[in-house]
Design an enzyme around this catalytic site. Structure first.
Site, PDB file in Angstrom:
ATOM      1  N   ASP A  94      -2.251  -1.305  10.100  1.00 54.03           N
ATOM      2  CA  ASP A  94      -2.587  -1.286   8.494  1.00 54.03           C
ATOM      3  C   ASP A  94      -3.326  -2.538   8.251  1.00 54.03           C
ATOM      4  O   ASP A  94      -3.731  -2.385   6.810  1.00 54.03           O
ATOM      5  CB  ASP A  94      -1.313  -1.084   7.920  1.00 54.03           C
ATOM      6  CG  ASP A  94      -0.808   0.240   7.897  1.00 54.03           C
ATOM      7  OD1 ASP A  94      -1.314   1.171   8.427  1.00 54.03           O
ATOM      8  OD2 ASP A  94       0.681   0.599   7.585  1.00 54.03           O
TER       9      ASP A  94
ATOM     10  N   LYS B 220       1.058  -1.407   0.036  1.00 52.94           N
ATOM     11  CA  LYS B 220      -0.152  -0.127   0.058  1.00 52.94           C
ATOM     12  C   LYS B 220       1.061   1.411   0.080  1.00 52.94           C
ATOM     13  O   LYS B 220       2.024   1.190   0.426  1.00 52.94           O
ATOM     14  CB  LYS B 220      -1.053  -0.065   1.080  1.00 52.94           C
ATOM     15  CG  LYS B 220      -0.156   0.289   2.565  1.00 52.94           C
ATOM     16  CD  LYS B 220       0.040   1.360   2.953  1.00 52.94           C
ATOM     17  CE  LYS B 220       0.761   1.508   4.467  1.00 52.94           C
ATOM     18  NZ  LYS B 220       1.807   2.483   4.627  1.00 52.94           N
TER      19      LYS B 220
END
Ligand code: C5P
Length: 282
Positions: A132, A9
């Site tokens: 995350d 990401k």
């Protein structure tokens, strides 16, 4: 046996606010999955094990989070079946690209299918593994708040790609957040909205509040960013707690040209499409 891939990401902006009592910082940012992938396989084994599936060894401690994720799902399923997790790591570690979290999210998803554990239970386990991990389990494009556990999915972005460069040093996330506290919560590196690609233009400026803290811990980061801005003729942004740097390009060929002209000693440099997924079965 079940296999899948885990997508890295990038933070398209990361605003940070005062540390909470539990030690985490409230955040606000757009998270975007990108096509840099690790490969995972989960299988029934004689003993619990985690190993690299290629000649490329796993860096110390890497894979543990993926393994912990799989074991957490096994516990929910009340199973005592020993499992093996094989991991082929291509996402650079300690780089701000969420590689460990992506592996954990993919391991949750694979183990969920392997042990017959449903999505709701996996969603509950995700924040326990890392801030995350909830985003990586969802994937695509999302506005992320809280400590990383409040997600609002957004329409997929398109019309641009990224060039991602990782300089040859690592930045541990806890140290960067602690430095941000010590420095009196500085405001971050900013790209004005008019300098963003058309799909992101007209919204907010792109800001990463952790940049001053990352530079305080690794002053050479600023030299790398300025060097890339000079080479590429456009603003360069930090992802997460760094040291990954990225810039926007209109197509993959342009981004490929950019990553073929990077400073000597670069750890990783790739043109990169956006991904609508955080993980996928293969
Ligand atoms: O949750 P995760 O293990 O990924 O976080 C690593 C560290 O990063 C935390 O221990 C904390 O120091 C810092 N962090 C934070 N605020 C967040 C996310 C992470 O301070 N929202």
């Amino acid at each position: 046996m079940i296999s899948g891939i885990a997508y890295a990401k990038v933070n398209l902006g990361l605003r940070v606010a005062t540390r909470r009592e539990d030690g985490f910082h409230p955040m606000d940012g757009i998270f975007q999955s990108v096509e840099i992938v690790d490969t995972l396989t989960l299988f029934a084994s004689e003993v619990d094990e985690i190993r690299s599936s290629t000649a490329r060894p796993l860096p110390d401690g890497i894979g543990n989070l993926a393994f912990r994720a799989a074991v957490a799902v096994r516990d929910v399923a009340n199973s005592s079946q020993p499992i093996g997790v094989e991991l082929d790591k291509a996402i650079p570690v300690a780089a701000g690209l969420g590689g460990g979290s992506a592996d954990a999210a993919a391991a949750l998803a694979l183990a969920g299918r392997f042990f017959g554990v449903g999505t709701d239970a996996l969603r509950e386990l995700a924040p326990q593994l890392g801030s995350d991990v909830p985003f990586c389990l969802r994937g695509g494009t999302a506005r992320v708040g809280g400590r990383g556990d409040e997600l609002e999915s957004l329409d997929p972005l398109s019309g641009f790609v990224l060039a991602i460069v990782v300089p040859p040093f690592e930045l541990p996330t806890p140290a960067v957040f602690a430095q941000w506290d010590t420095m009196g919560e500085p405001k971050g590196l900013r790209i004005g909205s008019t300098q963003l690609p058309p799909p992101l233009r007209g919204n907010e400026d792109l800001v990463n509040d952790l940049y001053p803290a990352a530079v305080a811990l690794a002053p050479q980061l600023d030299d790398w960013r300025l060097d890339l801005e000079h080479r590429w003729g456009r603003p360069v942004m930090l992802s997460g707690s760094g040291p990954s740097l990225y810039a926007f390009f209109l197509d993959i060929d342009e981004a490929k040209d950019a990553t073929s002209a990077v400073p000597p000693g670069t750890r990783f440099a790739e043109p990169c499409n956006l991904s609508p997924f955080g993980w996928q079965l293969t």
